[in-house]
Design a protein around this motif. Sequence first.
Motif, PDB file in Angstrom:
ATOM      1  N   UNK A  44       0.824  -1.198   0.000  1.00 56.57           N
ATOM      2  CA  UNK A  44       0.000   0.000   0.000  1.00 56.57           C
ATOM      3  C   UNK A  44       0.864   1.256   0.000  1.00 56.57           C
ATOM      4  N   UNK A  45       1.889   1.258   0.829  1.00 55.56           N
ATOM      5  CA  UNK A  45       2.740   2.434   0.947  1.00 55.56           C
ATOM      6  C   UNK A  45       3.476   2.729  -0.360  1.00 55.56           C
ATOM      7  N   UNK A  46       3.809   1.679  -1.105  1.00 54.72           N
ATOM      8  CA  UNK A  46       4.572   1.854  -2.339  1.00 54.72           C
ATOM      9  C   UNK A  46       3.687   2.147  -3.549  1.00 54.72           C
ATOM     10  N   UNK A  47       2.513   1.531  -3.608  1.00 54.88           N
ATOM     11  CA  UNK A  47       1.694   1.616  -4.818  1.00 54.88           C
ATOM     12  C   UNK A  47       0.352   2.305  -4.613  1.00 54.88           C
ATOM     13  N   UNK A  48      -0.048   2.491  -3.345  1.00 49.81           N
ATOM     14  CA  UNK A  48      -1.347   3.094  -3.084  1.00 49.81           C
ATOM     15  C   UNK A  48      -2.482   2.092  -3.039  1.00 49.81           C
ATOM     16  N   UNK A  49      -2.155   0.800  -3.150  1.00 47.42           N
ATOM     17  CA  UNK A  49      -3.187  -0.229  -3.116  1.00 47.42           C
ATOM     18  C   UNK A  49      -2.635  -1.526  -2.574  1.00 47.42           C
ATOM     19  N   UNK A  50      -3.511  -2.462  -2.289  1.00 44.70           N
ATOM     20  CA  UNK A  50      -3.089  -3.773  -1.800  1.00 44.70           C
ATOM     21  C   UNK A  50      -4.157  -4.799  -2.134  1.00 44.70           C
ATOM     22  N   UNK A  51      -3.736  -6.051  -2.313  1.00 48.12           N
ATOM     23  CA  UNK A  51      -4.681  -7.113  -2.618  1.00 48.12           C
ATOM     24  C   UNK A  51      -5.398  -7.651  -1.406  1.00 48.12           C
ATOM     25  N   UNK A  52      -5.029  -7.197  -0.208  1.00 46.41           N
ATOM     26  CA  UNK A  52      -5.670  -7.638   1.024  1.00 46.41           C
ATOM     27  C   UNK A  52      -6.765  -6.643   1.401  1.00 46.41           C
ATOM     28  N   UNK A  53      -7.956  -7.132   1.617  1.00 46.73           N
ATOM     29  CA  UNK A  53      -9.082  -6.251   1.937  1.00 46.73           C
ATOM     30  C   UNK A  53      -8.990  -5.722   3.361  1.00 46.73           C
ATOM     31  N   UNK A  54      -9.591  -4.557   3.630  1.00 46.79           N
ATOM     32  CA  UNK A  54      -9.588  -4.023   5.001  1.00 46.79           C
ATOM     33  C   UNK A  54     -10.192  -4.987   6.011  1.00 46.79           C
ATOM     34  N   UNK A  55     -11.223  -5.731   5.617  1.00 44.16           N
ATOM     35  CA  UNK A  55     -11.871  -6.653   6.559  1.00 44.16           C
ATOM     36  C   UNK A  55     -10.921  -7.766   6.980  1.00 44.16           C
ATOM     37  N   UNK A  56     -10.082  -8.240   6.062  1.00 39.06           N
ATOM     38  CA  UNK A  56      -9.122  -9.290   6.417  1.00 39.06           C
ATOM     39  C   UNK A  56      -8.030  -8.735   7.334  1.00 39.06           C
ATOM     40  N   UNK A  57      -7.575  -7.524   7.031  1.00 36.23           N
ATOM     41  CA  UNK A  57      -6.581  -6.898   7.915  1.00 36.23           C
ATOM     42  C   UNK A  57      -7.154  -6.712   9.312  1.00 36.23           C
ATOM     43  N   UNK A  58      -8.356  -6.189   9.387  1.00 32.18           N
ATOM     44  CA  UNK A  58      -8.975  -5.922  10.687  1.00 32.18           C
ATOM     45  C   UNK A  58      -9.165  -7.204  11.488  1.00 32.18           C
ATOM     46  N   UNK A  59      -9.695  -8.242  10.840  1.00 29.98           N
ATOM     47  CA  UNK A  59      -9.964  -9.476  11.581  1.00 29.98           C
ATOM     48  C   UNK A  59      -8.674 -10.108  12.091  1.00 29.98           C
ATOM     49  N   UNK A  60      -7.611 -10.047  11.290  1.00 33.00           N
ATOM     50  CA  UNK A  60      -6.326 -10.613  11.721  1.00 33.00           C
ATOM     51  C   UNK A  60      -5.729  -9.801  12.860  1.00 33.00           C
ATOM     52  N   UNK A  66     -12.141   0.564  18.746  1.00 31.96           N
ATOM     53  CA  UNK A  66     -11.860  -0.834  18.463  1.00 31.96           C
ATOM     54  C   UNK A  66     -11.390  -1.065  17.026  1.00 31.96           C
ATOM     55  N   UNK A  67     -10.612  -0.148  16.500  1.00 33.66           N
ATOM     56  CA  UNK A  67     -10.047  -0.310  15.164  1.00 33.66           C
ATOM     57  C   UNK A  67      -8.540  -0.530  15.293  1.00 33.66           C
ATOM     58  N   UNK A  68      -8.071  -1.771  15.211  1.00 33.44           N
ATOM     59  CA  UNK A  68      -6.655  -2.050  15.443  1.00 33.44           C
ATOM     60  C   UNK A  68      -5.729  -1.471  14.383  1.00 33.44           C
ATOM     61  N   UNK A  69      -6.242  -1.231  13.183  1.00 36.25           N
ATOM     62  CA  UNK A  69      -5.396  -0.665  12.120  1.00 36.25           C
ATOM     63  C   UNK A  69      -4.860   0.694  12.540  1.00 36.25           C
ATOM     64  N   UNK A  70      -5.666   1.456  13.289  1.00 33.25           N
ATOM     65  CA  UNK A  70      -5.239   2.784  13.727  1.00 33.25           C
ATOM     66  C   UNK A  70      -3.991   2.737  14.595  1.00 33.25           C
ATOM     67  N   UNK A  71      -3.808   1.629  15.325  1.00 31.03           N
ATOM     68  CA  UNK A  71      -2.670   1.511  16.233  1.00 31.03           C
ATOM     69  C   UNK A  71      -1.428   0.970  15.549  1.00 31.03           C
ATOM     70  N   UNK A  72      -1.594   0.510  14.323  1.00 35.20           N
ATOM     71  CA  UNK A  72      -0.466  -0.076  13.589  1.00 35.20           C
ATOM     72  C   UNK A  72       0.037   0.844  12.496  1.00 35.20           C
TER      73      UNK A  72
END
Length: 359
Positions: free
Chosen positions: A140-156, A169-175
Motif C-alpha cells: 500500500x505504501x509503495x503503490x497506493x493499493x493492496x490485494x488484502x481487503x480491510x476486513x481481512x486486515x482488521x480481523x487478523x 476498536x479499530x486495530x489498524x489505527x494503532x499499527x
Amino acid sequence: MSRRTTVDAVKEMLGPPDIAMPALLTMRAKENRHLEHILGVTSTFVSEDTGTHADFVGSIRELLSGVGTKTPGWKRLVRVTEQAVNHFLPATSCDFATFIRCVTFHIWVVGVLNPDAPQDVILQSTDLSVAQVTSAFFEFNETGGTGVTPSRLHSTLKEWITCDRDGNNNPVNLVFPVYEKLWRLVAAIVICAQRCPVAKNPLLDFCDNPTERQFRSSRAPDHGPSAADVINEVLRMYPPVQEISRPYGLPLWQTVQMGRVQIADIKAVQEFNEEGERIQEPQAFIPGRWQSGPKPAIFAFGDGPLRCPAEHCAPAFAALIASKVMDRVNGVGHKLERISDTGSTAQYCWEGRAVRRMY
C-alpha cells in the motif's frame, strides 16, 4: 504545486501561524483519504475532528510512555526484541526488508500494544501471517493499493491486538502508519552501521547495555559519536517520510503564485543546519556532526502542531531493534549479504540485500 526546501519555509508550511488546528487537520485528512478507503484507517490521519486527534495522540503517548528507556516496560521490550529477532531469523535465507518488517511488527504488537501479553507469545492467525500483513502495508505504501481487503486486515489484527486504545476498536489505527515508518528507520540504521564502522560500535555498545545513558554516550576512547548521534544522522539522510504535502486552501492569487498543493521536501531541507546554512558534505554519513553545533535541521518527525507523537521514543526504540538485529546477523550464525546490485537505481538503501544462514 510549490516545493519547500528551506528551514524557514518548511517550518512555515508545517506550523503556519495563521491557520487553526481544525483547518490543519482538514488539510491532512484530504491528502489521506486513501488510507480510509483502502486500509480502513479511521484515526486522526483521515479525520478533521480535533477530539479524534487529541484521543489518538494521547493513546500513542500513553502506549510509548510504558516502554520508555527509564521504565520497567523497557526491560520487557528488550526481551521481546531479542525473541522476535531469534524467531524470524531464516532457516536458509530471506529478503532483508521482509525480515526487518516482520521483526519490527512483532515487537510493536507484542512489546507495545499488548504490554500484558506473555513476552514469548508468537503471533498466529487463522487467516493472514505476519509476513502477509506487513507485505500488505508495504504494498500500500509503495503503490497506493493492496490485494488484502480491510476486513481481512482488521480481523487478523483483532486476533493479535487485545487493547482498545483508540476508543473505537479499530486495530489498524494503532499499527498504521507508526509501524510502517519505524521499520524503515530500523532497516536504514542496520545498513548504515554495516557501511560505517564508526556507527556500528556505539550501536553494539547499546545492544550490550540498553540504557538511556548508554544511548547518549560512547565508550570509545576518542569520545566518538553516541548511538543517539548515529540515529539522528540516519534520520537526516534517510527520513522515513521524505515529503509532506498539504492542499492549502489559498486565495486564487496565491494559488497561481505558489500552487494549490504545498510540499515540504524533508530530505532536501535536512541538508541545512538549524540556522538555515548548508552543512558540510550533506551527502556523506557523518554521525559526528551531531556532537557540536550548529546541528543539522531535523524534520523527520514533522513540525508544528501535527508533529509525530513518537518523536521522543522512536530513536531509542529503533536503535534497540537495529542493535539486536546486528548482534545476531553478525557474519557468524547469519550474515547480511548483497544479492543484487541495484546501484544508483535503488529507491532505498536496503534494496538488494538478504539475510542468510551461515551453516
